[in-house]
Motif scaffolding. Structure first.
Motif, PDB file in Angstrom:
ATOM      1  N   UNK A 239       0.848  -1.176   0.000  1.00  0.00           N
ATOM      2  CA  UNK A 239       0.000   0.000   0.000  1.00  0.00           C
ATOM      3  C   UNK A 239       0.893   1.239   0.000  1.00  0.00           C
ATOM      4  N   UNK A 240       0.267   2.387  -0.238  1.00  0.00           N
ATOM      5  CA  UNK A 240       0.957   3.658  -0.040  1.00  0.00           C
ATOM      6  C   UNK A 240       0.078   4.528   0.853  1.00  0.00           C
ATOM      7  N   UNK A 241       0.715   5.415   1.591  1.00  0.00           N
ATOM      8  CA  UNK A 241      -0.023   6.351   2.430  1.00  0.00           C
ATOM      9  C   UNK A 241       0.541   7.745   2.221  1.00  0.00           C
ATOM     10  N   UNK A 242      -0.352   8.706   2.032  1.00  0.00           N
ATOM     11  CA  UNK A 242       0.064  10.099   2.029  1.00  0.00           C
ATOM     12  C   UNK A 242      -0.015  10.593   3.466  1.00  0.00           C
ATOM     13  N   UNK A 243       1.061  11.195   3.925  1.00  0.00           N
ATOM     14  CA  UNK A 243       1.136  11.697   5.299  1.00  0.00           C
ATOM     15  C   UNK A 243       1.367  13.204   5.229  1.00  0.00           C
ATOM     16  N   UNK A 244       0.578  13.972   5.976  1.00  0.00           N
ATOM     17  CA  UNK A 244       0.737  15.426   6.005  1.00  0.00           C
ATOM     18  C   UNK A 244       0.712  15.904   7.451  1.00  0.00           C
ATOM     19  N   UNK A 245       1.464  16.954   7.731  1.00  0.00           N
ATOM     20  CA  UNK A 245       1.698  17.372   9.108  1.00  0.00           C
ATOM     21  C   UNK A 245       1.075  18.735   9.410  1.00  0.00           C
ATOM     22  N   UNK A 246       0.666  18.886  10.669  1.00  0.00           N
ATOM     23  CA  UNK A 246       0.084  20.137  11.118  1.00  0.00           C
ATOM     24  C   UNK A 246      -1.408  20.198  10.826  1.00  0.00           C
ATOM     25  N   UNK A 247      -2.057  21.219  11.370  1.00  0.00           N
ATOM     26  CA  UNK A 247      -3.496  21.368  11.162  1.00  0.00           C
ATOM     27  C   UNK A 247      -3.832  21.506   9.686  1.00  0.00           C
ATOM     28  N   UNK A 248      -3.012  22.271   8.954  1.00  0.00           N
ATOM     29  CA  UNK A 248      -3.245  22.418   7.518  1.00  0.00           C
ATOM     30  C   UNK A 248      -3.070  21.088   6.792  1.00  0.00           C
ATOM     31  N   UNK A 249      -2.119  20.284   7.268  1.00  0.00           N
ATOM     32  CA  UNK A 249      -1.894  18.985   6.646  1.00  0.00           C
ATOM     33  C   UNK A 249      -3.064  18.044   6.855  1.00  0.00           C
ATOM     34  N   UNK A 250      -3.600  18.024   8.065  1.00  0.00           N
ATOM     35  CA  UNK A 250      -4.773  17.189   8.353  1.00  0.00           C
ATOM     36  C   UNK A 250      -5.948  17.633   7.490  1.00  0.00           C
ATOM     37  N   UNK A 251      -6.145  18.941   7.376  1.00  0.00           N
ATOM     38  CA  UNK A 251      -7.240  19.455   6.550  1.00  0.00           C
ATOM     39  C   UNK A 251      -7.042  19.097   5.084  1.00  0.00           C
ATOM     40  N   UNK A 252      -5.793  19.119   4.631  1.00  0.00           N
ATOM     41  CA  UNK A 252      -5.482  18.777   3.249  1.00  0.00           C
ATOM     42  C   UNK A 252      -5.832  17.318   2.961  1.00  0.00           C
ATOM     43  N   UNK A 253      -5.464  16.433   3.888  1.00  0.00           N
ATOM     44  CA  UNK A 253      -5.776  15.016   3.735  1.00  0.00           C
ATOM     45  C   UNK A 253      -7.295  14.808   3.697  1.00  0.00           C
ATOM     46  N   UNK A 254      -8.002  15.453   4.608  1.00  0.00           N
ATOM     47  CA  UNK A 254      -9.457  15.320   4.649  1.00  0.00           C
ATOM     48  C   UNK A 254     -10.097  15.840   3.368  1.00  0.00           C
ATOM     49  N   UNK A 255      -9.589  16.955   2.872  1.00  0.00           N
ATOM     50  CA  UNK A 255     -10.144  17.539   1.659  1.00  0.00           C
ATOM     51  C   UNK A 255      -9.942  16.599   0.472  1.00  0.00           C
ATOM     52  N   UNK A 256      -8.749  16.029   0.344  1.00  0.00           N
ATOM     53  CA  UNK A 256      -8.477  15.127  -0.772  1.00  0.00           C
ATOM     54  C   UNK A 256      -9.353  13.885  -0.698  1.00  0.00           C
ATOM     55  N   UNK A 257      -9.475  13.303   0.497  1.00  0.00           N
ATOM     56  CA  UNK A 257     -10.303  12.107   0.657  1.00  0.00           C
ATOM     57  C   UNK A 257     -11.768  12.419   0.350  1.00  0.00           C
ATOM     58  N   UNK A 258     -12.241  13.562   0.819  1.00  0.00           N
ATOM     59  CA  UNK A 258     -13.634  13.961   0.560  1.00  0.00           C
ATOM     60  C   UNK A 258     -13.875  14.151  -0.929  1.00  0.00           C
ATOM     61  N   UNK A 259     -12.899  14.754  -1.622  1.00  0.00           N
ATOM     62  CA  UNK A 259     -13.034  14.950  -3.066  1.00  0.00           C
ATOM     63  C   UNK A 259     -13.143  13.620  -3.794  1.00  0.00           C
ATOM     64  N   UNK A 260     -12.254  12.692  -3.462  1.00  0.00           N
ATOM     65  CA  UNK A 260     -12.280  11.382  -4.130  1.00  0.00           C
ATOM     66  C   UNK A 260     -13.620  10.684  -3.895  1.00  0.00           C
ATOM     67  N   UNK A 261     -14.118  10.751  -2.661  1.00  0.00           N
ATOM     68  CA  UNK A 261     -15.390  10.107  -2.341  1.00  0.00           C
ATOM     69  C   UNK A 261     -16.563  10.767  -3.053  1.00  0.00           C
ATOM     70  N   UNK A 262     -16.439  12.064  -3.358  1.00  0.00           N
ATOM     71  CA  UNK A 262     -17.553  12.801  -3.945  1.00  0.00           C
ATOM     72  C   UNK A 262     -17.621  12.694  -5.463  1.00  0.00           C
ATOM     73  N   UNK A 263     -16.604  12.119  -6.086  1.00  0.00           N
ATOM     74  CA  UNK A 263     -16.605  12.025  -7.539  1.00  0.00           C
ATOM     75  C   UNK A 263     -17.642  11.009  -8.007  1.00  0.00           C
ATOM     76  N   UNK A 264     -18.249  11.245  -9.179  1.00  0.00           N
ATOM     77  CA  UNK A 264     -19.287  10.337  -9.670  1.00  0.00           C
ATOM     78  C   UNK A 264     -18.789   8.901  -9.770  1.00  0.00           C
ATOM     79  N   UNK A 265     -19.656   7.958  -9.479  1.00  0.00           N
ATOM     80  CA  UNK A 265     -19.289   6.543  -9.581  1.00  0.00           C
ATOM     81  C   UNK A 265     -19.069   6.147 -11.036  1.00  0.00           C
ATOM     82  N   UNK A 266     -18.232   5.155 -11.222  1.00  0.00           N
ATOM     83  CA  UNK A 266     -17.948   4.590 -12.546  1.00  0.00           C
ATOM     84  C   UNK A 266     -17.267   5.566 -13.493  1.00  0.00           C
ATOM     85  N   UNK A 267     -16.635   6.606 -12.948  1.00  0.00           N
ATOM     86  CA  UNK A 267     -15.854   7.521 -13.772  1.00  0.00           C
ATOM     87  C   UNK A 267     -14.433   6.995 -13.862  1.00  0.00           C
ATOM     88  N   UNK A 268     -13.880   7.001 -15.050  1.00  0.00           N
ATOM     89  CA  UNK A 268     -12.518   6.508 -15.249  1.00  0.00           C
ATOM     90  C   UNK A 268     -11.506   7.420 -14.563  1.00  0.00           C
TER      91      UNK A 268
END
Length: 349
Positions: free
Chosen positions: A124-153
């Motif tokens: 596996x790979x893990x993106x690691x980010x530090x500090x409050x801004x880093x935690x927010x960045x990780x959350x934002x990226x994960x939320x974006x990926x989850x929000x993308x339409x299903x079955x999109x390439x």
């Protein structure tokens, strides 16, 4: 944070502290921390995707040494103590001796790293980010990926996120394959076309990117005139990746292209901005052309197939130059820097 602290805390964040790693340096800075195990070291080394010839030769030389088992004899060793091992809560069981670290760009707004490692289910790979801004960045990226339409390439699979204090961690499967060549035009233009949404076009002013465009152009010579030209333009919404570049696109074992690094992505953004970013980044960072040469090359490219067909479907019409300016203005008005000189050259013509 120093490079050594980034390595120590990144390994601790995935539960892989209490061992030694072997440091690869480039330009006086630590670039990678490789594990001792050969297969795992090669996987960690592939996290770094050089674009220029000298860097590619450098990576091939390190890879050759790893294949021969020699990297442990000439790379500097670093011991990662166990005092930070408690930060790995929330992770699956990681085989510590397989973990390697690619240190993120130190000029980024937060310190980041990519860690590769093996669990009971494979690498596996893990993106690691530090500090409050880093935690927010990780959350934002994960939320974006989850929000993308299903079955999109082109969308990678998310395995999960967790936070320990001010460390954010996002896990994904390790993707075997090769990163896309800048010359693989059909592949990336097809992906951008697939990301156009099946919905009515809307005014540019109604897209989330408009604020950054307006902020950048309003204070510049001729900026007000460009803004008036942009108002009233209607475009087909599309998924916008935000850092669309060859080094963020991988062709996996199933011949599918996946886009990595969705920190700045949105599920509904201005179409074509990813294409401008792709072209200008490659010309600026890899070929290192002058701003005027970049403007000339991009404008020529946009007029040719398959780019012109994609932009026509996106709604660019006859406004290529104005939207080229808007794309650069947006990047300067938000998170993406480095296009100032290109924008100035374009506005001066």
């Amino acid at each position: 944070m120093t490079d050594f602290e980034v390595i120590s805390r990144s390994l601790a964040a995935v539960g892989a502290a209490g061992r030694e790693v072997f440091l690869v340096k480039k330009g006086g800075r630590v670039l990678l921390a490789l594990p001792g195990e050969k297969e795992a070291a090669l996987i960690a080394l592939r996290l770094y995707q050089p674009q220029r010839t000298v860097a590619k030769v450098f990576v091939r030389a390190i890879s050759f040494a790893v294949h021969l088992g020699l990297h442990k004899s000439f790379l500097k060793r670093m011991w990662v103590g166990e005092e930070t091992s408690g930060e790995g809560e929330g992770m699956p069981a990681v085989v510590a001796e397989t973990a390697g670290v690619l240190i993120g760009n130190p000029d980024h707004l937060v310190r980041r790293a990519i860690v590769s490692f093996r669990t009971g289910n494979g690498f596996e790979v893990a993106k690691v980010a530090f500090g409050e801004k880093g935690v927010n960045l990780i959350e934002r990226e994960a939320t974006t990926i989850k929000s993308l339409p299903e079955n999109v390439r082109g969308i990678p699979r998310l395995l999960g996120t967790h936070h320990t204090g001010e460390i954010g961690v996002m896990r994904m499967p390790y993707l075997k394959g090769r990163f896309l060549s800048a010359d693989d035009v059909e592949s990336y233009v097809t992906l951008l076309t697939d990301w156009l949404r099946d919905e009515p076009s809307c005014l540019l002013e109604d897209f989330p990117e408009w604020e950054g465009i307006e902020r950048t152009l309003s204070g510049r010579s001729d900026g007000g005139e460009i803004l008036e030209c942009l108002k009233g333009l209607k475009l087909t919404p599309g998924i916008r990746h935000g850092d669309f570049a060859p080094w963020n696109l991988i062709r996996d074992e199933n011949d599918e292209i996946l886009a990595l690094d969705w920190e700045w992505g949105v599920p509904r953004g201005v179409p074509g901005f990813d294409l401008i970013h792709y072209l200008t980044q490659e010309l600026r960072l890899v070929q290192r052309l002058t701003p005027s040469a970049i403007v000339e090359a991009v404008e020529f490219t946009l007029s040719k197939e398959p780019f012109s067909t994609y932009l026509r479907r996106a709604g660019w019409g006859d406004s290529h130059r104005e939207l080229f300016i808007a794309a650069l203005a947006f990047s300067l008005g938000s998170n993406l820097k480095g296009s100032e000189a290109i924008l100035e050259d374009l506005l001066s013509q």
